[in-house]
Scaffold this active site. Sequence first.
Site, mmCIF file in Angstrom:
data_model
loop_
_atom_site.group_PDB
_atom_site.id
_atom_site.type_symbol
_atom_site.label_atom_id
_atom_site.label_comp_id
_atom_site.label_asym_id
_atom_site.label_seq_id
_atom_site.Cartn_x
_atom_site.Cartn_y
_atom_site.Cartn_z
ATOM 1 N N ASP A 67 0.804 -1.213 0.000
ATOM 2 C CA ASP A 67 0.000 0.000 0.000
ATOM 3 C C ASP A 67 0.842 1.271 0.000
ATOM 4 O O ASP A 67 2.060 1.231 0.155
ATOM 5 C CB ASP A 67 -0.952 0.008 1.209
ATOM 6 C CG ASP A 67 -0.291 -0.494 2.492
ATOM 7 O OD1 ASP A 67 0.941 -0.345 2.621
ATOM 8 O OD2 ASP A 67 -0.994 -1.035 3.362
ATOM 9 N N ASN A 136 -7.720 -3.550 14.429
ATOM 10 C CA ASN A 136 -9.078 -3.952 14.047
ATOM 11 C C ASN A 136 -9.069 -5.125 13.069
ATOM 12 O O ASN A 136 -10.088 -5.459 12.474
ATOM 13 C CB ASN A 136 -9.845 -2.764 13.453
ATOM 14 C CG ASN A 136 -9.193 -2.227 12.181
ATOM 15 O OD1 ASN A 136 -8.122 -2.681 11.767
ATOM 16 N ND2 ASN A 136 -9.831 -1.249 11.557
ATOM 17 N N HIS A 138 -7.266 -5.313 10.267
ATOM 18 C CA HIS A 138 -7.059 -5.011 8.847
ATOM 19 C C HIS A 138 -5.698 -5.520 8.375
ATOM 20 O O HIS A 138 -4.743 -5.593 9.141
ATOM 21 C CB HIS A 138 -7.259 -3.515 8.544
ATOM 22 C CG HIS A 138 -6.133 -2.623 8.957
ATOM 23 N ND1 HIS A 138 -6.273 -1.629 9.906
ATOM 24 C CD2 HIS A 138 -4.844 -2.524 8.534
ATOM 25 C CE1 HIS A 138 -5.130 -0.982 10.045
ATOM 26 N NE2 HIS A 138 -4.245 -1.510 9.224
ATOM 27 N N GLU A 143 -9.870 -2.344 5.267
ATOM 28 C CA GLU A 143 -10.569 -2.097 6.516
ATOM 29 C C GLU A 143 -11.770 -3.048 6.664
ATOM 30 O O GLU A 143 -12.165 -3.712 5.700
ATOM 31 C CB GLU A 143 -11.048 -0.638 6.548
ATOM 32 C CG GLU A 143 -9.923 0.395 6.440
ATOM 33 C CD GLU A 143 -9.148 0.591 7.733
ATOM 34 O OE1 GLU A 143 -9.297 -0.242 8.648
ATOM 35 O OE2 GLU A 143 -8.391 1.571 7.830
#
Length: 253
Positions: A67, A136, A138, A143
């Site tokens: 990314d 979380n 990810h 996400e």
Amino acid sequence: MKVIITVNYEEMSKKAAEIVKKQIKEKPNTVLGLATGSTPLGMYKHLIEMYKRGEIDFSNVITFNLDEYIGLSPDHPQSYHYFMFHNFFNHINIKKENVHIPNGIAEDLEEECRKYEEEIEKAGGIDLQILGIGINGHIGFNEPDESIETKTHVVTLTEKTINANKRFFKSAEEVPRKAITMGLGSIMKAKKIVLLASGKNKAEAIKETIKGQLTTKVPATVLALHPDVTIIIDKEAASLIPDEDLKEIEVIV
């Protein structure tokens, strides 16, 4: 899914570096998928040391990063392009033309995503994908609630992710709100996957990844569908795994 628990971050990093080294020894023109953030830094440090000792040759290795922030130029100190060259590529004998990182300032971001997927396919696909994991769950910047079939695409970052990454910036306001990321579908195409996690703040996400139900609420749970995944974690990241499940896990102390 294979899970390896190490005594600390240093041992986790060393184990991950050994897996990368073995992969490159077996296939010198390996295509690596790479991650940024604090978790893989130790692995990169060990790989640099291995290179300096003549144990590993990166001259034919091809890399694709997961990314990049949108709006940050490659020379911006918080861009992932800068991170990778500063912490890894500048210290090994990799060819610059073999390094691929999404362009966060491309004029046409959708075209950049499409081209990135094309480049991965042209290279023959990713042989070994390194992943970190967010609090979380990810992976990359995928996400919660992302489709498990997505390819490289533009994402809007959640407040949780922005807050987690603000430590790298002067304030949360400076953290870019969007990024380009390889999708869950792209990641799952890798032949092998190694996921790294360290620290108590990752324990809940790791517990869900290893023992939770497959859900888009925790993107990393998709890894249960992959045929060759190794999860390397330290004791703190493993602290919420139920005792009865530890019997199935390799523990390195």
